[in-house]
Scaffold this motif. Structure first.
Motif, PDB file in Angstrom:
ATOM      1  N   VAL A  70       0.264  -1.354  -0.007  1.00 35.43           N
ATOM      2  CA  VAL A  70      -0.192  -0.001  -0.212  1.00 35.43           C
ATOM      3  C   VAL A  70       1.217   1.400  -0.150  1.00 35.43           C
ATOM      4  O   VAL A  70       1.904   0.902   0.515  1.00 35.43           O
ATOM      5  CB  VAL A  70      -1.139  -0.241   1.462  1.00 35.43           C
ATOM      6  N   GLY A  71       0.780   2.490  -0.466  1.00 37.18           N
ATOM      7  CA  GLY A  71       1.117   3.388  -1.237  1.00 37.18           C
ATOM      8  C   GLY A  71       2.683   3.262  -2.012  1.00 37.18           C
ATOM      9  O   GLY A  71       3.175   3.897  -2.174  1.00 37.18           O
ATOM     10  N   ARG A  72       2.301   1.972  -2.625  1.00 38.47           N
ATOM     11  CA  ARG A  72       4.159   1.556  -3.784  1.00 38.47           C
ATOM     12  C   ARG A  72       3.514   2.115  -5.168  1.00 38.47           C
ATOM     13  O   ARG A  72       2.021   1.636  -5.068  1.00 38.47           O
ATOM     14  CB  ARG A  72       4.853   0.332  -3.346  1.00 38.47           C
ATOM     15  N   GLU A  73       3.593   2.457  -5.868  1.00 35.65           N
ATOM     16  CA  GLU A  73       4.016   2.144  -6.901  1.00 35.65           C
ATOM     17  C   GLU A  73       4.610   0.952  -8.159  1.00 35.65           C
ATOM     18  O   GLU A  73       5.999   0.583  -8.139  1.00 35.65           O
ATOM     19  CB  GLU A  73       4.443   3.667  -7.651  1.00 35.65           C
ATOM     20  N   GLU A  74       3.450   0.529  -8.634  1.00 37.47           N
ATOM     21  CA  GLU A  74       4.633  -1.126  -9.485  1.00 37.47           C
ATOM     22  C   GLU A  74       4.377  -0.790 -11.376  1.00 37.47           C
ATOM     23  O   GLU A  74       2.544   0.133 -11.168  1.00 37.47           O
ATOM     24  CB  GLU A  74       3.973  -2.309  -8.979  1.00 37.47           C
ATOM     25  N   LEU A 122       1.154   1.780 -11.729  1.00 33.36           N
ATOM     26  CA  LEU A 122      -0.379   1.060 -10.778  1.00 33.36           C
ATOM     27  C   LEU A 122       0.286   1.580  -8.939  1.00 33.36           C
ATOM     28  O   LEU A 122       0.558   1.083  -8.928  1.00 33.36           O
ATOM     29  CB  LEU A 122      -0.364  -0.034 -11.073  1.00 33.36           C
ATOM     30  N   ARG A 123      -0.840   2.393  -8.664  1.00 31.35           N
ATOM     31  CA  ARG A 123      -0.225   2.397  -7.207  1.00 31.35           C
ATOM     32  C   ARG A 123      -1.316   2.382  -6.608  1.00 31.35           C
ATOM     33  O   ARG A 123      -2.290   2.030  -6.845  1.00 31.35           O
ATOM     34  CB  ARG A 123      -0.051   4.870  -7.360  1.00 31.35           C
ATOM     35  N   ALA A 124      -0.954   1.727  -5.182  1.00 32.54           N
ATOM     36  CA  ALA A 124      -2.126   0.976  -4.737  1.00 32.54           C
ATOM     37  C   ALA A 124      -2.852   1.830  -2.801  1.00 32.54           C
ATOM     38  O   ALA A 124      -1.547   2.561  -2.726  1.00 32.54           O
ATOM     39  CB  ALA A 124      -1.121   0.347  -3.237  1.00 32.54           C
ATOM     40  N   LEU A 125      -3.596   2.276  -3.490  1.00 35.04           N
ATOM     41  CA  LEU A 125      -3.984   2.948  -2.248  1.00 35.04           C
ATOM     42  C   LEU A 125      -4.211   2.172  -0.875  1.00 35.04           C
ATOM     43  O   LEU A 125      -4.798   3.143  -0.224  1.00 35.04           O
ATOM     44  CB  LEU A 125      -5.522   3.553  -3.145  1.00 35.04           C
ATOM     45  N   ARG A 126      -5.310   1.095  -1.111  1.00 35.90           N
ATOM     46  CA  ARG A 126      -5.981   0.771   0.529  1.00 35.90           C
ATOM     47  C   ARG A 126      -5.562  -0.770   0.497  1.00 35.90           C
ATOM     48  O   ARG A 126      -5.390  -1.135  -0.788  1.00 35.90           O
ATOM     49  CB  ARG A 126      -7.719   0.889   0.547  1.00 35.90           C
TER      50      ARG A 126
END
Length: 437
Positions: A70-74, A122-126
């Protein structure tokens, strides 16, 4: 719909219409010219559609990360491959659910040797199961008058987990041999409870540490060096109620709390302590029991990933009473929580104080940076003064709750969201060095 006109054909048809109408108005017998322009445009449209690469000639391949913290970007990659005569370029678009964010949802790429590849950050929000809801690819015909489009709804799930990359990075900094001074964990020696070694007495050492018999034998002052006792119990209690699901600095409070808790769990297990994870909102949710050894860390990680976002109010009475019943020896209890006003915090203060009679309580909360900014902002309008006064009053009420907890013997850690993890580790190491548990 997999076939529709482009903007070019609409402009072409609109551009010819005025001229055709003028000819028809001037020479009514030439009315067929007006109809001929429309027929010519339609014929070009049909020809372009026939020459364009068919939808069946396209195959799409998706390459998504196995999981995202979460909070990271792939990166999400979409591969397009055409059979037969390919177009010069293709546009690719993706759609994701509310747990993910595609920074650029559309990408136009050149087709070379019948293949093209588009990448999307792609960024993880939750936390939870992020889903890729759809992929679209479209391309023009040779004349640029018609779009061909293919839509695909893949059954692709991207798990969003606690940010383990950040936990590993911080953990490795603490235990790296070449870590810079002030970052590496070097507090195992000091005023501990277990005898470690004899060393030559130095200025600043406690006089009570001098071993007189060994000093007489060696002909110089020798002191005893101790190390902090290990095998303590550390319980990480996470409030997952409504307030902890609210964002702070662009990320939910509970996500930042989970990351900080896992970092402390990693360090605690590495240093020989026993660690457990417990979460509650309206009722207890997750309970791991205390475990020992780094091999137990993946199990704690999986349980922490199960802590969900909640819309229910936190029940401190049930949560902390249940927590107290699970502790059979004195422990360091780290409570991650937040509160909005003294009224909502009254039950928390009562039950945390009761728990502090037996255990060492470290209450971790986030500094309200928005209120601090409102209170410190220079007023430019009358409304700014009102906001500053209200913000200052709320900050004073918050400090009054924290002061009440300190009087009950509770240690308070109030830090900015981005600094919560390293600050918590420093406080933990200080607690263990001073043998407060």
């Amino acid at each position: 719909m997999n076939l529709y006109p482009t903007r070019r054909v609409i402009v072409l048809a609109a551009a010819g219409a005025p001229a055709a109408l003028l000819v028809a108005a001037a020479r009514p017998e030439l009315w067929i010219v007006a109809a001929g322009w429309g027929l010519l445009t339609a014929a070009l449209l049909v020809a372009d559609a026939a020459l364009a690469a068919p939808v069946s000639a396209l195959s799409l391949g998706l390459h998504a990360p196995g999981l995202i913290g979460v909070g990271r970007e792939e990166m999400l990659r979409v591969d397009a491959r055409f059979a037969g005569s390919p177009p010069r370029e293709v546009e690719v678009a993706v759609a994701v659910d509310e747990r993910l964010e595609a920074a650029s949802g559309r990408s136009r790429v050149q087709v070379r040797d019948g293949a093209a590849s588009a990448s999307f950050p792609l960024r993880a929000l939750r936390r939870g199961e992020g889903r890729l809801q759809g992929v679209w690819a479209r391309w023009r015909g040779p004349l640029g008058l018609v779009w061909r489009q293919r839509a695909q709804q893949p059954a692709l799930i991207v798990p969003v987990t606690p940010d383990m990359a950040a936990v590993r990075e911080e953990g490795m900094k603490l235990f790296a041999r070449d870590a810079p001074m002030g970052v590496k964990a070097q507090l195992e020696l000091g005023e501990g409870a277990e005898f470690h070694a004899l060393k030559e007495f130095q200025t600043g050492m406690d006089l009570r540490a001098i071993d007189w018999k060994q000093s007489a034998r060696h002909g110089r002052l020798v002191g005893r060096e101790y190390r902090a006792e290990r095998n303590h119990s550390i319980l990480l209690a996470l409030d997952s109620g409504r307030l902890m699901s609210a964002p702070v600095a662009g990320q939910a409070r509970i996500d930042r709390a989970v990351n900080a808790a896992l970092l402390l769990a990693f360090v605690g297990l590495k240093l020989g302590d026993r660690v457990g994870v417990f979460s509650f909102d309206a009722r207890p949710r997750v309970n791991s029991g205390v475990v020992a050894g780094l091999r137990a860390f993946p199990a704690l990680q999986r349980l922490a990933a199960e802590i969900d976002y909640s819309t229910e109010e936190t029940n401190f009475t049930l949560g902390l009473t249940s927590l107290a019943g699970r502790l059979d020896r004195r422990a360091l209890v780290v409570i991650f929580t937040d509160f909005a006003d003294p009224t909502s915090a009254a039950l928390m203060v009562e039950h945390v104080g009761r728990l502090a009679r037996t255990h060492l309580i470290l209450l971790v909360t986030f500094r309200d940076e928005e209120l601090e900014q409102l209170a410190a902002a220079e007023p430019l309008e009358p409304d700014d003064v009102s906001r500053a006064v209200v913000a200052d009053a709320l900050l004073r009420q918050r400090e009054s709750v924290l002061a009440q907890l300190r009087r009950l013997g509770v240690q308070i850690l109030e830090a900015r969201a981005a600094e919560i993890g390293p600050t918590l580790i420093n406080r933990y190491l200080d607690v263990m060095r001073r043998e407060l548990v």
